[in-house]
Scaffold this motif. Structure first.
Motif, PDB file in Angstrom:
ATOM      1  N   UNK A  93       0.832  -1.209   0.000  1.00 52.90           N
ATOM      2  CA  UNK A  93       0.000   0.000   0.000  1.00 52.90           C
ATOM      3  C   UNK A  93       0.863   1.254   0.000  1.00 52.90           C
ATOM      4  N   UNK A  94       1.918   1.248   0.802  1.00 52.58           N
ATOM      5  CA  UNK A  94       2.810   2.406   0.873  1.00 52.58           C
ATOM      6  C   UNK A  94       3.549   2.605  -0.449  1.00 52.58           C
ATOM      7  N   UNK A  95       3.943   1.511  -1.083  1.00 53.35           N
ATOM      8  CA  UNK A  95       4.609   1.603  -2.381  1.00 53.35           C
ATOM      9  C   UNK A  95       3.654   2.195  -3.416  1.00 53.35           C
ATOM     10  N   UNK A  96       2.422   1.713  -3.412  1.00 55.92           N
ATOM     11  CA  UNK A  96       1.423   2.222  -4.358  1.00 55.92           C
ATOM     12  C   UNK A  96       1.195   3.711  -4.157  1.00 55.92           C
ATOM     13  N   UNK A  97       1.152   4.152  -2.897  1.00 54.48           N
ATOM     14  CA  UNK A  97       0.937   5.572  -2.610  1.00 54.48           C
ATOM     15  C   UNK A  97       2.140   6.415  -3.029  1.00 54.48           C
ATOM     16  N   UNK A  98       3.343   5.868  -2.872  1.00 51.41           N
ATOM     17  CA  UNK A  98       4.555   6.620  -3.205  1.00 51.41           C
ATOM     18  C   UNK A  98       4.843   6.624  -4.699  1.00 51.41           C
ATOM     19  N   UNK A  99       4.378   5.593  -5.401  1.00 47.66           N
ATOM     20  CA  UNK A  99       4.637   5.481  -6.839  1.00 47.66           C
ATOM     21  C   UNK A  99       3.331   5.253  -7.597  1.00 47.66           C
ATOM     22  N   UNK A 100       2.423   6.236  -7.571  1.00 50.32           N
ATOM     23  CA  UNK A 100       1.178   6.076  -8.328  1.00 50.32           C
ATOM     24  C   UNK A 100       1.415   6.065  -9.834  1.00 50.32           C
ATOM     25  N   UNK A 101       2.527   6.686 -10.242  1.00 54.17           N
ATOM     26  CA  UNK A 101       2.869   6.763 -11.665  1.00 54.17           C
ATOM     27  C   UNK A 101       4.376   6.576 -11.788  1.00 54.17           C
ATOM     28  N   UNK A 102       4.782   5.525 -12.472  1.00 56.87           N
ATOM     29  CA  UNK A 102       6.213   5.254 -12.640  1.00 56.87           C
ATOM     30  C   UNK A 102       6.771   5.944 -13.881  1.00 56.87           C
ATOM     31  N   UNK A 103       5.921   6.644 -14.613  1.00 54.50           N
ATOM     32  CA  UNK A 103       6.328   7.244 -15.874  1.00 54.50           C
ATOM     33  C   UNK A 103       7.574   8.109 -15.814  1.00 54.50           C
ATOM     34  N   UNK A 104       7.681   9.054 -14.863  1.00 52.67           N
ATOM     35  CA  UNK A 104       8.888   9.889 -14.814  1.00 52.67           C
ATOM     36  C   UNK A 104      10.173   9.089 -14.631  1.00 52.67           C
ATOM     37  N   UNK A 105      10.107   8.018 -13.848  1.00 54.70           N
ATOM     38  CA  UNK A 105      11.300   7.200 -13.631  1.00 54.70           C
ATOM     39  C   UNK A 105      11.625   6.400 -14.888  1.00 54.70           C
ATOM     40  N   UNK A 106      10.582   5.947 -15.588  1.00 56.62           N
ATOM     41  CA  UNK A 106      10.827   5.230 -16.829  1.00 56.62           C
ATOM     42  C   UNK A 106      11.507   6.134 -17.847  1.00 56.62           C
ATOM     43  N   UNK A 107      11.095   7.399 -17.895  1.00 53.33           N
ATOM     44  CA  UNK A 107      11.730   8.356 -18.803  1.00 53.33           C
ATOM     45  C   UNK A 107      13.199   8.532 -18.449  1.00 53.33           C
TER      46      UNK A 107
END
Length: 328
Positions: A93-107
């Motif tokens: 749950x904490x991971x989901x809240x901290x990383x709702x969108x991985x897009x910037x890291x993928x870029x």
């Protein structure tokens, strides 16, 4: 979009469509066009979300699709218990809240691998990025293989996160999402920078310096503090005290010492570097890596060569030709 949608049970298809995606890095000021044009496209699979949305009935298909995430020595009961364990659920749950969108890291990662492909054209670039939870296995935050990059997102919740309360401060401060791409770059550098045959303290410093210089090239948009994983204050201390640190090494004749105790004192992660002086508590750990970095930078300012040539130069030879002089 490459994917495993066809292999998933119906209840997971909608989730898979949301979390399997490819983003292309947009224009990046300061990055040569020839690097930006290199075709690198990563497929991100949020396995942490897939697993969190799964029940015992979904386990067989997960194991079939991702066999490398389910070691054979562990029975199904272990994974089923993990699904229902309240602490594990809270972690996800904490991971989901901290990383709702991985897009910037993928870029960021795509740009990193474009640089890797440019400078090391023979190096394989992974096709998939899998995000997982790893019980805060901070010693193995990322695992890079030829075809796959695993990232334990529970190791990047921020240094003040409640899950890190029992960890030493110098460990927790590196569990910052700002260091995620830097950790991937470090993993790659460890694969391509040969270990020195010379056991001297100088050789070890220059060895680490080569890896940090590689980051200069592979992560040109990143701040130096991100590359070496220092806070802004720690980096400022290192820069302001570079001359005094170097003088300490010279006066105590440490450069050619093979004393193994020098590595934990000045090269390995630690609360601070251990000079045995009043300034110890003010200093950042791994100060020897910082000095090695400046030596390699000094060398490359005076020599034009490919990175592969740099990596092959013996450390002592590099130092002698660097004409390194610490800033005052």
């Amino acid at each position: 979009m490459k994917g495993i949608v066809g292999l998933l049970p119906r209840k997971l298809i909608a989730i898979a469509l949301l979390i399997l995606y490819t983003q292309c890095a947009g224009p990046q000021p300061g990055v040569p066009e020839e690097i930006l044009k290199i075709p690198v496209s990563l497929e991100t699979i949020r396995f942490d979300l897939l697993f969190d949305a799964s029940g015992p009935e979904d386990l067989p298909i997960l194991k079939k699709t991702y066999p490398y995430l389910f070691p054979e020595q562990f029975p199904d009961s272990v994974w089923i218990a993990t699904m229902s364990d309240t602490l594990q659920q809270q972690l996800r749950k904490e991971v989901k809240a901290s990383f709702p969108d991985f897009g910037p890291y993928e870029t960021e990662l795509e740009l990193l691998f474009k640089h890797i492909a440019y400078y090391f054209p023979q190096a394989p670039v992974p096709e998939k990025v899998l995000t997982i939870t790893s019980n805060v296995d901070y010693k193995n935050k990322v695992i890079l293989t030829d075809s796959l990059l695993l990232i334990g997102l529970d190791n990047y919740l921020g240094p003040d996160h409640k899950f890190y309360e029992g960890l030493p401060n110098f460990v927790a401060k590196e569990l910052d999402p700002a260091f995620l791409t830097s950790d991937v770059a470090s993993d790659f550098c460890e694969r391509v920078v040969p270990r020195p045959t010379d056991r001297s303290f100088l050789a070890q410093m220059v060895h680490y310096g080569k890896g940090l210089y590689l980051k200069d090239k592979l992560m040109p948009l990143a701040a130096d503090s991100v590359k070496i994983k220092y806070s802004a204050e720690e980096l400022q201390w290192a820069r302001e005290n570079e001359n005094q640190v170097w003088r300490y090494f010279i006066e105590r004749e440490l450069l050619y010492s093979t004393d193994k105790k020098l590595e934990p004192r000045f090269l390995q992660p630690a609360p601070f570097s251990k000079f045995g002086l009043v300034l110890d508590n003010e200093s950042p750990g791994r100060i020897g890596q910082f000095i090695g970095w400046q030596i390699v930078r000094s060398f490359m300012e005076q020599n034009e060569m490919e990175l592969q040539e740099l990596l092959a130069i013996p450390e002592e030879e590099l130092f002698k030709e660097s004409n390194y002089k610490p800033r005052k």
